[in-house]
Design a protein around this motif. Structure first.
Motif, mmCIF file in Angstrom:
data_model
loop_
_atom_site.group_PDB
_atom_site.id
_atom_site.type_symbol
_atom_site.label_atom_id
_atom_site.label_comp_id
_atom_site.label_asym_id
_atom_site.label_seq_id
_atom_site.Cartn_x
_atom_site.Cartn_y
_atom_site.Cartn_z
ATOM 1 N N ASP A 32 38.066 48.371 35.982
ATOM 2 C CA ASP A 32 37.803 48.333 37.407
ATOM 3 C C ASP A 32 38.897 47.569 38.162
ATOM 4 O O ASP A 32 39.106 47.775 39.347
ATOM 5 N N PRO B 287 42.602 49.656 39.824
ATOM 6 C CA PRO B 287 42.876 50.092 41.200
ATOM 7 C C PRO B 287 43.096 48.932 42.162
ATOM 8 O O PRO B 287 43.897 49.047 43.080
ATOM 9 N N THR B 288 42.384 47.828 41.946
ATOM 10 C CA THR B 288 42.562 46.673 42.825
ATOM 11 C C THR B 288 43.990 46.149 42.738
ATOM 12 O O THR B 288 44.659 45.925 43.750
ATOM 13 N N LEU C 40 46.288 48.550 44.394
ATOM 14 C CA LEU C 40 46.203 48.477 45.854
ATOM 15 C C LEU C 40 46.984 47.270 46.383
ATOM 16 O O LEU C 40 47.729 47.366 47.363
ATOM 17 N N VAL C 41 46.797 46.130 45.706
ATOM 18 C CA VAL C 41 47.492 44.913 46.131
ATOM 19 C C VAL C 41 49.001 45.126 46.074
ATOM 20 O O VAL C 41 49.727 44.840 47.029
ATOM 21 N N MET D 140 50.145 47.380 48.813
ATOM 22 C CA MET D 140 50.133 46.709 50.105
ATOM 23 C C MET D 140 51.343 45.794 50.247
ATOM 24 O O MET D 140 51.981 45.738 51.314
ATOM 25 N N PHE E 136 49.046 34.813 44.195
ATOM 26 C CA PHE E 136 47.753 34.522 44.802
ATOM 27 C C PHE E 136 46.771 35.666 44.576
ATOM 28 O O PHE E 136 45.606 35.450 44.240
ATOM 29 N N ALA E 137 47.286 36.895 44.773
ATOM 30 C CA ALA E 137 46.402 38.050 44.617
ATOM 31 C C ALA E 137 45.863 38.138 43.187
ATOM 32 O O ALA E 137 44.666 38.342 42.970
ATOM 33 N N VAL F 123 43.218 35.560 42.613
ATOM 34 C CA VAL F 123 41.931 35.949 43.200
ATOM 35 C C VAL F 123 41.207 36.929 42.284
ATOM 36 O O VAL F 123 40.016 36.777 41.999
ATOM 37 N N ILE F 124 41.954 37.911 41.789
ATOM 38 C CA ILE F 124 41.351 38.921 40.922
ATOM 39 C C ILE F 124 40.818 38.279 39.645
ATOM 40 O O ILE F 124 39.710 38.573 39.190
ATOM 41 N N ASN G 267 37.625 36.288 40.354
ATOM 42 C CA ASN G 267 36.493 37.203 40.506
ATOM 43 C C ASN G 267 36.003 37.723 39.166
ATOM 44 O O ASN G 267 34.801 37.823 38.921
ATOM 45 N N ARG H 258 34.918 51.189 48.782
ATOM 46 C CA ARG H 258 35.841 50.717 47.755
ATOM 47 C C ARG H 258 36.903 49.785 48.359
ATOM 48 O O ARG H 258 37.136 48.685 47.883
ATOM 49 N N MET I 70 37.372 45.645 47.942
ATOM 50 C CA MET I 70 38.619 45.024 47.488
ATOM 51 C C MET I 70 39.066 43.948 48.464
ATOM 52 O O MET I 70 39.452 42.855 48.076
ATOM 53 N N ALA J 292 37.105 40.762 48.439
ATOM 54 C CA ALA J 292 37.336 39.862 47.307
ATOM 55 C C ALA J 292 38.289 38.738 47.702
ATOM 56 O O ALA J 292 38.314 37.686 47.077
ATOM 57 N N PHE J 293 39.074 38.966 48.768
ATOM 58 C CA PHE J 293 40.027 37.936 49.176
ATOM 59 C C PHE J 293 39.438 37.056 50.260
ATOM 60 O O PHE J 293 38.888 37.554 51.226
ATOM 61 N N LEU K 94 43.212 33.447 53.087
ATOM 62 C CA LEU K 94 44.280 33.854 52.173
ATOM 63 C C LEU K 94 44.863 35.190 52.622
ATOM 64 O O LEU K 94 46.081 35.362 52.706
ATOM 65 N N LEU L 293 48.682 35.876 53.794
ATOM 66 C CA LEU L 293 49.508 36.890 53.162
ATOM 67 C C LEU L 293 50.065 37.874 54.193
ATOM 68 O O LEU L 293 51.241 38.228 54.162
#
Lengths: 312, 302
Positions: A11, A14-15, A18-19, A22, A286-287, A290-291, A294, B138, B142, B145-146, B150, B154
């Motif tokens: 799971d 994809p996160t 995406l990060v 971005m 940082f991203a 965070v992941i 979680n 979705r 995501m 979650a941040f 933060l 960013l």
């Protein structure tokens, strides 16, 4: 459980994707020519061209994207534009300090917050309860950097009990240096965790098993800590996860106030120097953090609440 | 920091049936909030005073907030300069008064924008369901979650800190929360008989959404807006403190503290003034937000 974990890890893909996407887009829509921004207005055409070549800016966008993803997955962030130091080294030098600060503030925050919350719940609507309410309201409203500045002015500048800045050398000196920054974050955390402890404990205290425990003559402290608090831990563990995440963004300001090394200060300095590869790496660190938090939170859930385990 | 705390905000609590079935008009709600508890009245008064000061800033500030004076450096408070002066000889009180504009405007603008976009996303996801819902949910998950701050740091890091960039940053950071609330509320409202009746009567989809769904999910959205205007003021302050928000010499409470910190050996008044202003405003708005929630949704009042 293994099955659940596998899908939970899947799971994350994809996160992460995406990060990364971005970050890639953000870095490409920046106003201005990155080469010009990096080298300044005095750079001549040859230097600009060499820079573009070196950073791969002449490649087609699609290829740049693929290269970017490949490098990110291998944790290859390139070199700093300012110091030409490999970014991996910069992160290795700074990350431990942010981790120490996170651990110290979470431990201190728990030690301050949970007993306060328990005490307030047992003294409901009395003085300790009101005190906690006011403490948590102010803790919510006060900006972390302001609290940090106040503590710095009072305890370092005026009383001279703690060093004004830096990270110290060796364990005890390091502890001396980390105390005020950690206390700042811990106070804010304890305001939040204290309130959360109180709420979830009060919810549990009305349950049948608590009444049963009291009825069989268990001591009040045993009822609270053995029976009630353990069942109140699940929402609390979410709260702890949230407050760890808050430390991440909090550490940026705190590291700046106390002039401590760390990922937050690395990122802020990079923003000011427009050191794009470092910004990119800092953002991704940082991203990922965070992941990971979680993910850790979900695993704690799994261990703490057998019902979730059964369902998966 | 601390904005992660908002993620903990019991979003689902906002969506009780009682709140959705509310028949009171906006005027009744406002009256109930303002004439509620004494703490709410004080909070309301404080917020009004700050807004009035921000609006009247150019007329009531005693000095030009950006004018420097080498003769007036680092003065302590006096009759001429109530909060003293900073390292550039600028009057701190004037900077605070003008700074209130920069600080408060974000608290008003971003939640409104975020509510707008979040509601569109959330209602679409909730009403249409299927692939639309899955895609939107979705992305929202995501982003949720941040921690908001933060996310703001960013985005600000990537875009840089101009006025509209900060508005964009805060809007993006808050939109997922609104989307989630709007989606959940829409799902609840969609089950109501009057929607079924409207569909059966052949009312067009846009009309159903704007006439029947949106007004009925407004309550939780309004609550979220008040609560997040407090956060966006604090986040703007943090961004400005970090040097990626309001840019100097333009004053904002955050960068007044930033300037004050680099000059703390000489005078500490700017830090104290800036920090107290932020704390008081955020405190007052969150007390107001809590009251709005209590009035709109007595079920979850604690």
């Amino acid at each position: 459980m293994a099955r659940y974990l596998f899908f939970r890890l899947l799971d994350m893909v994809p996160t992460v994707f995406l990060v990364l996407t971005m970050v890639f887009i953000a870095m490409r829509i920046l106003p201005g020519d990155p080469a010009l921004v990096a080298l300044g207005p005095n750079a001549d055409g040859g230097q600009l061209e060499a820079f573009r070549e070196k950073m791969g800016l002449n490649e087609p966008l699609g290829l740049q994207y693929v290269t970017f993803l490949g490098n990110a997955v291998r944790f290859d962030f390139g070199h700093s534009l300012m110091s030409d130091v490999p970014i991996g080294t910069l992160i290795a030098n700074n990350l431990p300090h942010t981790i120490y600060l996170t651990i110290a503030s979470v431990v201190l925050g728990l030690v301050m917050g949970i007993p306060f919350g328990v005490y307030a719940a047992t003294q409901r609507n009395k003085l300790p309860d009101s005190a906690l309410r006011i403490y948590s309201l102010i803790g919510y409203a006060i900006p972390d950097f302001y609290l940090a500045a106040v503590l710095l002015i009072v305890f370092s500048l005026n009383l001279g009990w703690f060093p004004i800045n830096g990270e110290g050398s060796g364990f005890w000196d390091g502890l001396h240096h980390i105390f005020l920054p950690a206390l700042t974050l811990a106070m804010l955390k304890s305001a939040f965790l204290g309130r959360l402890t109180r709420t979830s404990l009060l919810e549990v205290l009305g349950r049948d098993y608590v009444r049963t425990a009291r009825a069989k003559g268990a001591r009040e402290s045993r009822v609270i800590y053995r029976h009630a608090l353990r069942n109140a831990m699940l929402p609390l563990s979410t709260g702890i996860g949230i407050s760890i995440l808050a430390t991440l963004s909090g550490s940026v300001a705190i590291e700046l106030v106390f002039n401590r090394p760390g990922i937050g200060r690395l990122l802020i300095n990079a923003i000011q120097e427009r050191d794009y590869p470092v910004i990119q790496a800092g953002v991704m660190m940082f991203a990922f953090f965070v992941i990971l938090v979680n993910l850790a939170m979900d695993i704690v859930y799994l261990i703490a609440d057998p019902r979730i385990r059964m369902k998966s | 920091m601390t904005d992660a705390r908002l993620s903990d905000f019991p979003v689902d609590d906002l969506i009780s049936r009682e709140a959705l079935a509310d028949e009171r008009g906006l005027g009744d709600v406002v009256r109930q909030v303002i004439f509620g508890r004494i703490s709410t009245q004080v909070a309301f008064f404080v917020v009004v005073v700050f807004i009035v000061v921000a609006i009247l800033a150019p007329w009531i500030a005693p000095y030009d907030p950006v004018r420097q004076s080498i003769l007036q450096i680092n003065k302590h408070p006096s009759w001429d300069h109530w909060l003293g002066t900073d390292q550039f000889g600028r009057d701190v009180l004037s900077r605070m008064i003008h700074g209130s504009r920069n600080s408060l405007i974000f608290g008003l603008l971003s939640p409104v924008f975020a509510a707008f976009f979040g509601t569109i996303l959330g209602v679409s996801a909730g009403y249409f369901g299927g692939i639309v819902d899955r895609l939107i949910s979705r992305i929202v998950d995501m982003l949720m979650a941040f921690p908001e701050l933060l996310l703001a740091i960013l985005i600000a890091a990537a875009l840089g800190g101009s006025f509209w960039n900060i508005v964009v940053v805060l809007t993006v950071a808050f939109t997922p929360g609104f989307a989630r609330v709007a989606r959940a509320s829409t799902l609840a409202v969609k089950q109501e008989p009057y929607i079924e009746a409207a569909v059966a009567a052949g009312v067009s989809t846009p009309l159903i959404i704007f006439r029947h769904i949106v007004p009925n999910i407004a309550a939780p959205i309004v609550v979220l807006m008040t609560l997040w205007s407090a956060s966006s003021i604090r986040i703007e302050a943090t961004l400005s403190f970090l040097g990626i928000g309001t840019q100097p010499p333009n004053p904002s409470w955050g960068n007044i503290i930033r300037d004050g910190l680099s000059n703390m050996f000489a005078t500490q008044w700017p830090i104290v003034a800036g920090g107290l202003a932020i704390t008081i405003v955020v405190l007052a708005i969150s007390i107001l937000g809590d009251s709005v929630r209590d009035v709109l949704d007595p079920e979850t009042a604690r």
